[in-house]
Design an enzyme around this catalytic site. Structure first.
Site, mmCIF file in Angstrom:
data_model
loop_
_atom_site.group_PDB
_atom_site.id
_atom_site.type_symbol
_atom_site.label_atom_id
_atom_site.label_comp_id
_atom_site.label_asym_id
_atom_site.label_seq_id
_atom_site.Cartn_x
_atom_site.Cartn_y
_atom_site.Cartn_z
ATOM 1 N N ARG A 141 0.844 -1.186 0.107
ATOM 2 C CA ARG A 141 0.002 0.124 -0.003
ATOM 3 C C ARG A 141 0.818 1.190 0.099
ATOM 4 N NH1 ARG A 141 -1.416 4.318 3.165
ATOM 5 N NH2 ARG A 141 -3.461 5.040 2.948
ATOM 6 N N ARG A 221 -1.619 -8.750 10.354
ATOM 7 C CA ARG A 221 -1.060 -8.614 8.872
ATOM 8 C C ARG A 221 0.291 -8.036 9.157
ATOM 9 N NH1 ARG A 221 -5.529 -4.910 6.365
ATOM 10 N NH2 ARG A 221 -3.958 -5.061 4.749
ATOM 11 N N ASP A 340 -13.574 5.941 1.861
ATOM 12 C CA ASP A 340 -13.871 5.283 3.119
ATOM 13 C C ASP A 340 -14.896 6.175 3.848
ATOM 14 O OD1 ASP A 340 -12.330 2.967 2.390
ATOM 15 O OD2 ASP A 340 -11.176 3.280 3.994
ATOM 16 N N ALA A 353 -10.107 0.428 -1.944
ATOM 17 C CA ALA A 353 -9.593 1.602 -2.569
ATOM 18 C C ALA A 353 -10.057 1.607 -4.210
ATOM 19 C CB ALA A 353 -7.956 1.142 -2.629
HETATM 20 C C1 LIG Z 1 -2.033 4.744 7.352
HETATM 21 C C2 LIG Z 1 -2.900 3.766 6.465
HETATM 22 C C3 LIG Z 1 -2.473 2.499 6.352
HETATM 23 C C4 LIG Z 1 -3.417 1.772 5.555
HETATM 24 N N1 LIG Z 1 -2.994 0.427 5.267
HETATM 25 C C5 LIG Z 1 -3.821 -0.521 4.354
HETATM 26 C C6 LIG Z 1 -3.357 -1.683 4.075
HETATM 27 O O1 LIG Z 1 -2.218 -2.011 4.227
HETATM 28 N N2 LIG Z 1 -4.175 -2.484 3.394
HETATM 29 C C7 LIG Z 1 -5.505 -1.930 2.926
HETATM 30 O O2 LIG Z 1 -5.972 -2.640 2.217
HETATM 31 N N3 LIG Z 1 -5.958 -0.998 3.303
HETATM 32 C C8 LIG Z 1 -5.158 0.022 4.008
HETATM 33 N N4 LIG Z 1 -5.551 1.011 4.412
HETATM 34 C C9 LIG Z 1 -6.891 1.613 3.847
HETATM 35 C C10 LIG Z 1 -7.014 1.980 2.482
HETATM 36 O O3 LIG Z 1 -5.789 2.777 2.176
HETATM 37 C C11 LIG Z 1 -8.469 2.625 2.340
HETATM 38 O O4 LIG Z 1 -9.489 1.939 2.676
HETATM 39 C C12 LIG Z 1 -8.647 2.888 0.880
HETATM 40 O O5 LIG Z 1 -7.616 3.210 -0.121
HETATM 41 C C13 LIG Z 1 -9.742 4.125 0.495
HETATM 42 O O6 LIG Z 1 -8.942 5.460 0.811
HETATM 43 P P1 LIG Z 1 -9.569 6.705 1.364
HETATM 44 O O7 LIG Z 1 -8.746 7.822 0.508
HETATM 45 O O8 LIG Z 1 -10.849 6.838 1.147
HETATM 46 O O9 LIG Z 1 -9.184 6.770 2.633
HETATM 47 P P2 LIG Z 1 -7.747 6.676 3.636
HETATM 48 O O10 LIG Z 1 -6.847 5.899 3.099
HETATM 49 O O11 LIG Z 1 -8.126 6.307 5.101
HETATM 50 O O12 LIG Z 1 -7.299 8.198 3.504
HETATM 51 C C14 LIG Z 1 -7.821 9.127 4.292
HETATM 52 C C15 LIG Z 1 -6.793 10.383 4.666
HETATM 53 O O13 LIG Z 1 -7.567 11.432 5.167
HETATM 54 C C16 LIG Z 1 -6.639 11.937 5.897
HETATM 55 N N5 LIG Z 1 -7.489 12.819 7.215
HETATM 56 C C17 LIG Z 1 -8.367 12.213 7.994
HETATM 57 N N6 LIG Z 1 -8.675 12.961 8.745
HETATM 58 C C18 LIG Z 1 -8.338 14.139 8.312
HETATM 59 C C19 LIG Z 1 -8.499 15.635 8.801
HETATM 60 N N7 LIG Z 1 -9.337 15.784 10.079
HETATM 61 N N8 LIG Z 1 -7.683 16.551 8.277
HETATM 62 C C20 LIG Z 1 -6.880 16.156 7.392
HETATM 63 N N9 LIG Z 1 -6.801 14.991 6.814
HETATM 64 C C21 LIG Z 1 -7.492 14.028 7.256
HETATM 65 C C22 LIG Z 1 -6.041 10.833 6.581
HETATM 66 O O14 LIG Z 1 -4.548 11.181 6.941
HETATM 67 C C23 LIG Z 1 -5.595 9.970 5.341
HETATM 68 O O15 LIG Z 1 -4.463 10.088 4.460
HETATM 69 C C24 LIG Z 1 -4.851 2.045 5.021
HETATM 70 C C25 LIG Z 1 -5.118 3.561 5.339
HETATM 71 C C26 LIG Z 1 -4.459 4.317 5.861
HETATM 72 C C27 LIG Z 1 -4.662 5.600 6.235
#
Ligand SMILES: Cc1cc2nc3c(=O)[nH]c(=O)nc-3n(C[C@H](O)[C@H](O)[C@H](O)COP(=O)(O)OP(=O)(O)OC[C@H]3O[C@@H](n4cnc5c(N)ncnc54)[C@H](O)[C@@H]3O)c2cc1C
Length: 448
Positions: A141, A221, A340, A353
């Site tokens: 990731r 994991r 998410d 993702a």
């Molecule tokens: C650190 C991390 C590690 C992960 N590891 C895995 C993995 O190994 N395998 C897997 O399948 N999925 C993993 N996931 C989940 C996966 O990346 C997500 O489910 C998927 O990619 C959907 O992405 P998203 O952008 O909707 O949410 P996310 O990937 O959760 O991104 C949300 C972003 O918003 C930022 N954020 C949150 N609140 C605030 C705020 N108040 N102000 C500013 N910024 C904010 C967070 O820092 C984050 O970068 C991980 C997520 C994270 C954050």
């Protein structure tokens, strides 16, 4: 393919025709719509890229202070591969998919070996033939995230402000905005809350605080190099002849183990029952002793593989879940949830993702269709186009988990394919861009 059937200026693969020769502008004519995206995960980054492609003016805000290569395996289905394929490095014929591919698992030869928990090999599931226009990416990731993040920052030069925690979302009739923890306010025509499972944007959109719940499961994991794996004659075979993928399935537990980058890296995930309190956090350092307890009565090879894991690489990841939210768009129609924050997925769907990326493609097209004066119609159209599909894909996380965890082994003996990893065409064959272009006109009209 340039010059073939076109859809709003794109050829049937969705490539901008001139981009095939690698010399064109990356984006469409400017729309004048200013968009603030909160969250630089895959959801926020993809929304930024797609909004840029559709000619909007984008800025990203993210709470982390610097990018760290975090996490372990993440899966992108062919429906994400189609999206990645359309992302060119501006001014070149290079695509982002060319950079992702070397980081990802290659299973054409090996397939997926599915075992019963006692070690009996039930079947080898062949990988589908590769489709160059819709590649599948499974890799680390953090490494894939860094590649996409750098593309946004360095190649597309989309502004990203790090170290900005958003404490409040607000909107007026004429704009939407965010409040940073420094007290600074930023406004835009549209705010997209791509801020993950603990979304703050949800408070404005729903009008109440909605906390994620425990799914009743957790995943141990780990991702680590093959150093100890190759020292053991019992496990070195997983690292010597390219990449491998093996699974063991038992009551209420499944264990997936892969080797990646020509066997040099190892990754495993063990999903099991867990009712831990997730009030404050959902990711903890894991203990090997706890993993071994789950394996009592299992094929000893599972414990042997896990024993090669440096304990500091082990994570105990509680799986949070929520019932589908009633809506993703605020009353004022200028703020919405994406990825998410709108719809967390269980890992067994392998689509979290990817669905976040489909959201990004769709919202960008809706905003271009609606234009600056009717952004609320665009956001509502986005929800309309995406909501039911996301709900249906979310259910596959539970159905695949239950198919494995509640397997009837007599029935599996008669039909081993009944336990194979589902790869449904309605999920993987979907082209989010082509679909959005087909339905966006009617969807935006409905809310205008
Ligand atoms: C650190 C991390 C590690 C992960 N590891 C895995 C993995 O190994 N395998 C897997 O399948 N999925 C993993 N996931 C989940 C996966 O990346 C997500 O489910 C998927 O990619 C959907 O992405 P998203 O952008 O909707 O949410 P996310 O990937 O959760 O991104 C949300 C972003 O918003 C930022 N954020 C949150 N609140 C605030 C705020 N108040 N102000 C500013 N910024 C904010 C967070 O820092 C984050 O970068 C991980 C997520 C994270 C954050």
């Amino acid at each position: 393919m340039a010059g073939e059937a076109t859809l709003n200026g794109n050829n049937i693969n969705g490539d901008h025709p001139a981009q095939v020769n690698g010399t064109a502008e990356h984006s469409k004519p400017k729309t004048g719509i200013k968009i603030v995206i909160v969250g630089a995960g895959f959801g926020g980054l993809c929304a930024a890229i797609e909004c840029h492609r559709q000619g909007h003016n984008v800025e990203l805000y993210e709470s982390f202070k610097e990018l760290k290569v975090l996490g372990d395996i993440i899966s992108f289905g062919a429906n994400a591969g189609r999206i990645f394929r359309r992302w060119f490095i501006p001014g070149t014929a290079e695509r982002i998919s060319d950079r992702l591919d070397p980081l990802c698992i290659k299973l054409q030869k090996y397939g997926f070996n599915i075992h019963k928990y006692d070690g009996e090999l039930v079947m080898n599931q062949k990988s589908p033939p590769p489709d160059p226009e819709a590649p599948v990416f499974n890799g680390h990731r953090g490494e894939l995230h860094k590649t996409v993040y750098n593309y946004v920052k360095d190649d597309l030069k989309i502004p990203i402000r790090l170290g900005c925690r958003i404490t409040k979302y607000f909107e007026t009739e004429s704009d939407a905005g965010i409040l940073l923890d420094t007290g600074e306010k930023v406004t835009a025509d549209v705010v997209i809350g791509a801020d993950g499972v603990r979304s703050k944007a949800r408070e404005l959109v729903l009008g109440y605080e909605d906390k994620p719940k425990s799914s009743g499961y957790a995943v141990f994991r780990a991702w680590f190099t093959n150093v100890d794996m190759i020292k053991d004659p019992e496990t070195k075979r997983f690292c010597e002849n390219g990449d491998t993928f093996n699974g063991w399935i038992g009551p209420d537990v499944h264990f997936l183990f892969s080797t990646i980058k020509n066997g040099s890296d190892c990754c495993w995930v063990l999903t099991h029952k867990d009712d831990a309190d997730i009030e404050e956090s959902w990711s903890f350092p894991g203990k090997l002793e706890d993993v071994y307890k789950v394996f009592e009565g299992w094929d000893p090879l599972c414990k042997r593989i896990v024993s090669k894991t440096p304990e500091d690489k082990l994570v105990d990841w509680k799986l949070v879940y929520r019932d589908p939210l009633p809506r993703w768009v605020s009353d004022g129609g200028r703020t919405c949830l994406l990825g998410d924050s709108a719809h967390p997925f269980l890992p067994t769907s392998a689509q979290g993702a990817t669905q976040a990326m489909e959201d990004g493609v769709t919202i960008a097209i809706c905003l271009r269709e609606a234009g600056k004066d009717t952004v609320a119609a665009a956001l509502r159209a986005f929800q309309e186009i995406r909501y039911d599909r996301v709900k249906d894909v979310q259910k596959t996380g539970e159905s695949t988990r239950d198919m494995w965890h509640k397997a009837d082994w007599d029935a599996v003996k008669k039909d081993p394919t009944s336990i194979q990893m589902p790869r449904e065409d309605w999920i993987h064959g979907h082209d989010a861009e082509v679909h959005a272009e087909q339905v966006v006109g009617d969807a935006v009209k409905k809310f205008s």
